[in-house]
Design a protein around this motif. Structure first.
Motif: not given
Length: 870
Positions: A31, A59-61, A231, A234, A236, A239-240, A267, A271
């Motif tokens: 990213r 997916g929290w980076g 979101t 979050w 991911t 992004q989604l 996802y 996940e």
């Protein structure tokens, strides 16, 4: 890598050597371009402690955030990405040492520098690594990514031993989806552990805007707020969402983005849900019908007893299950995860949904979570239970901050169902109450009572209590105070005798009845009793948690006080009621209207005409949304008094004419009629006409203005002013001072005016000093300013206010007389020319002098010329 170059290959078994480079290389940030300054600052601060835990769900980076931070550091960062194959002590420590060597953190002479194989004996391995790690390069950071993959007891034990006494040069940064079992509580208690969780990793508005912008999207501030809220930051999810919104030519909206969108569903299913046990997955699906869930509610829905254990397990393992508060009592699921679970529940077992909602509704009802119970009952389409719950518990919420939520729920009941039971007929009457259609309420109440015949007390009592409460609304809207008083008394008797109605509902209905009784007594003229009942109603409403009745009772108390001349008390009461209403978002609710009208009257007494006008407009706006006859009459009286203050007698008369015509057939408001009569007397006085007998003090003033000091003195002697009527005492004191001065009693006049000014200054009352315009009063105030320094400032405020008083409009005949005043004709000659009596001309002349603020003919002509009237 060559084995003779001191590379990591020398300490790793041959079979592992191809993986070393991948496992010890810092991941490149996928990213790139998203500035994460806030996160980097947190990591900088955390690096000062021996151990940092970066823990959040999928997916929290986590990895990309730490990697981006490591890239910007001046000093090298060792990186080790572990997986399930590293659950062997020799393998794990070999890779850890390889990571340190790749980062250049193992200087020559370190016991680990020339190590070619990791000892198999744990004690030897422990001694060797303890010695080597203690001699690393200063401020060495070692990142262990995906730490949740390590579950081998030996590896965890050796890591825990290391962390018991962390080597000073080493800063260990553990990154994982769950907290590793490493006895971190000891480090936490000692202040040696820094923690970065999902709430720290969540993207803020600016960071999220960068992600969205890279997809060619330009969202408004409101849309960005909605996206971040949905979101929850979050990474991911953002992004989604950006990919989703950019698709289909950008026609999709944020409200279309939810957990059942394919990318999100796939996802989170893979996940988050894939690793859950069968029991945990079923638990998540069934409890996803709730916004928030606790163990008791979960057990009621799932019909098991392990809710607390599972909730704590899920919260520990997964940041998509969030604990609400410090204690593990209530939890919630991430919005998108809840969407996914709801979708899966509807697809896999749709038939169980009504039963799940029904169980949730019963649990919430038993635990006094009324709105939540109703929402679940509606989702279960259990209409009979909705009616029973509304009647027994929820109906008083119609006069609380929860009114919009209750109305929204009631509107979900099918119209044909609203006539099927006595309780649902009460729901229909509540919707009529909300719409302000009071005339239609009695028919619904009659129909509900018809269906009650032969029913047991448990059914009959709640319906009868709510029917009485709603009837109060209809009586009050019509202004029928005798009926309102009788109905309030009957309702108080009912709630006192109720045996099957929940205690909170009894308290709420009692508060409503007390407030209604206070209003009925107020407008019936029983002021002392009204004050006691309104105080009781306000206090009972506050204790019962129904704040709109509290606001309304307090507003009526303020009206009672200001109409009785107690300005300071009225201001405090009205201000408190308005403040509470505005805090709760009820600025224009009907229940707030009395407070605004009381505030307008307070400001009129204080000669804040713009403030009075604003308060009047606020009250009118609330009244128009939900009309009530008595408040309509109050508003017209306030409008008339404001018009008088602005010198517009015509507008004041029109307002009172409207009040006379605007009558409901059932209107019975004796005290309000008397107040309007006093207002009309004030209008006639301002117009120079006879004020009549409604306001004796005005009659005395009128006699003084005509020069009849003896008659004025006699009338003033007949005036009785209550002790708490500050306005009345000030008005009487001013007139007494003027009469004393007219009789040559200057010392007494000064004393009387000083007393009036002192009383007025204490409560900020100015209006009585501004009417009528009188040079004698100006002279007395000037002397007062010189002789009474304590009130000099207040008197100083009065003088310009008196000078700025608007001239009242002259009638057509007064304008004719004014034109004659500029000639040399006498009053008799003017009378002959106009064809009227001399006394009529003199009356018009006095009215002209008063309206222009003049004391003699030449002064009146000069003032008229200066103002453009001549």
């Amino acid at each position: 890598m060559s084995a003779d170059a001191g590379t990591p290959d020398r300490v790793a078994p041959a079979v592992l050597q191809p993986l070393v480079a991948a496992k010890t290389s810092r991941p490149r940030t996928i990213r790139a371009g998203v500035a994460r300054r806030r996160l980097h600052e947190l990591l900088d601060a955390a690096a000062g402690r021996p151990v940092t835990l970066v823990c959040a769900g999928a997916g929290w980076g986590k990895t990309t955030g730490v990697s981006g931070w490591a890239q910007e550091r001046d000093r090298p960062v060792a990186w080790l990405s572990v997986d399930r194959h590293d659950n062997d002590p020799q393998v794990f420590w070999a890779y850890l040492l390889a990571a340190l060597r790749v980062a250049g953190a193992v200087p020559a002479g370190n016991p680990l520098a020339d190590l070619t194989s990791v000892p198999a004996d744990p004690r030897e391995r422990g001694r060797l690594f303890a010695a080597g790690l203690a001699r690393l390069s200063a401020d060495t950071v070692l990142v262990v990514d995906d730490i949740q993959e390590i579950d081998d007891a030996d590896v965890l034990h050796e890591l825990a031993d290391l962390l018991r006494h962390p080597p000073p040069p080493l800063r260990l940064l553990l990154v994982g989806r769950t907290e590793p079992p490493l006895r971190l509580h000891r480090l936490r208690a000692a202040g040696q552990l820094a923690e970065i969780r999902a709430e720290h990793l969540a993207f803020g508005h600016d960071e999220a805007a960068e992600i969205v912008g890279r997809h060619g999207l330009a969202l408004s501030a409101e849309e960005m707020s909605a996206l971040v809220a949905r979101t929850e930051g979050w990474a991911t999810g953002l992004q989604l969402a950006a990919t989703f919104l950019a698709g289909h030519g950008g026609t999709r909206t944020i409200t279309d983005f939810a957990g059942d969108v394919r990318g999100v569903d796939d996802y989170l299913t893979e996940e988050v849900l894939a690793d859950r046990t069968r029991r945990q997955r079923r638990f998540l699906l069934q409890t996803s019908i709730c916004e928030n869930v606790c163990a008791g509610l979960a057990d009621a829905i799932t019909q098991r007893t392990d809710g607390q254990r599972i909730l704590e397990e899920l919260e520990h393992d997964n940041d998509f299950v969030v604990r609400l508060g410090a204690k593990p009592l209530w939890f919630r699921y991430h919005q998108l995860l809840r969407d996914v679970l709801g979708h899966r529940l509807r697809v896999e077992t749709p038939g169980v949904l009504p039963d799940l909602h029904r169980r949730a509704a019963r649990w919430h009802a038993a635990n006094n979570s009324v709105l939540e119970a109703l929402a679940h009952a509606v989702s279960a389409r259990d209409w009979a239970f909705v009616g029973r719950l509304v009647t027994a518990q929820a109906a008083p919420l119609m006069v609380s901050a929860h009114r919009p939520a209750l109305v929204k729920i009631l509107r979900r009941v099918p119209a044909e169902r609203l006539t099927s039971t006595p309780e649902l007929l009460i729901c229909a009457a509540l919707l009529l109450f909300h719409a302000g259609d009071y005339d239609a309420i009695p028919a619904r109440l009659f129909a509900a009572r018809e269906l009650l015949h032969g029913r047991p007390d448990a059914v009959r009592e709640p319906v009868e209590i709510m029917a009485r409460t709603l009837q109060l609304a209809a009586d009050r809207a019509a202004g029928d105070m005798p009926a309102l008083l009788a109905g309030a008394n009957r309702l108080l008797d009912l709630v006192a005798q109720a045996r099957t109605v929940p205690v909170p509902a009894v308290a709420q209905n009692r508060a409503i009845a007390l407030g209604a009784r206070g209003v009925a007594l107020l407008w019936s003229g029983r002021t002392g009793e009204a004050e006691r009942e309104l105080w009781a109603g306000a206090n009972a409403a506050r204790a019962a948690g129904v704040e709109l009745p509290e606001v309304n009772a307090t507003g009526h108390l303020a009206l009672l006080k200001v109409m009785s001349g107690a300005v300071h008390e009225a201001a405090a009461l009205a201000g408190g009621a308005v403040d509470l209403a505005e805090q709760r978002g009820w600025r224009y609710a009907l229940q707030t209207v009395p407070a605004y009208f009381a505030l307008a009257l307070v400001r009129l007494e204080r000669h804040d005409l713009d403030g009075a006008r604003q308060a009047l407009q606020d009250g009118l706006r609330g009244h128009h949304s939900d009309p009530e006859v008595s408040q309509r009459l109050v508003s017209l009286g306030v409008q008339a008094r404001l018009a008088i203050a602005r010198g517009n007698v015509g507008a004041a008369r029109r307002a009172l004419d409207e009040a006379r015509q605007d009558r409901h057939p059932r209107l019975r408001v004796r005290a309000l009629e008397r107040w309007l009569a006093r207002t009309e007397a004030a209008v006639e006085f301002a117009a120079g006409a006879d004020p009549g007998d409604a306001e004796p003090l005005l009659a005395a003033r009128a006699a003084y203005l005509k020069g009849d000091v003896r008659q004025a003195q006699r009338l003033l002697g007949e005036v009785t002013v209550a002790e708490r009527d500050t306005v009345g005492r000030v008005e009487a004191g001013i007139l007494a001072a003027l009469l004393a001065d007219a009789r040559g009693q200057s010392v007494r006049a000064a004393d009387l005016l000083a007393d009036a000014v002192t009383r007025a200054a204490e409560e900020g009352i100015r209006r009585p000093f501004l009417i009528p315009a009188d040079p004698r009063l100006d002279g007395l105030l000037q002397r007062m300013r010189l002789l009474a320094p304590l009130v000099a400032d207040f008197v100083g405020e009065l003088r310009p206010a008196r000078a700025e008083q608007p001239a009242e409009s002259l009638s057509e005949r007064e304008t004719e007389v004014l034109r004659y005043l500029a000639t040399m004709l006498t009053a008799a000659e003017i009378a002959a020319d106009l064809g009227v009596s001399v006394n009529t001309v003199k009356a018009h002349m006095r009215a002209v002098y008063r309206k222009l603020g003049a004391s003699r003919r030449t002064e009146a002509v000069t003032l008229a010329q200066n103002s453009g009237l001549l």
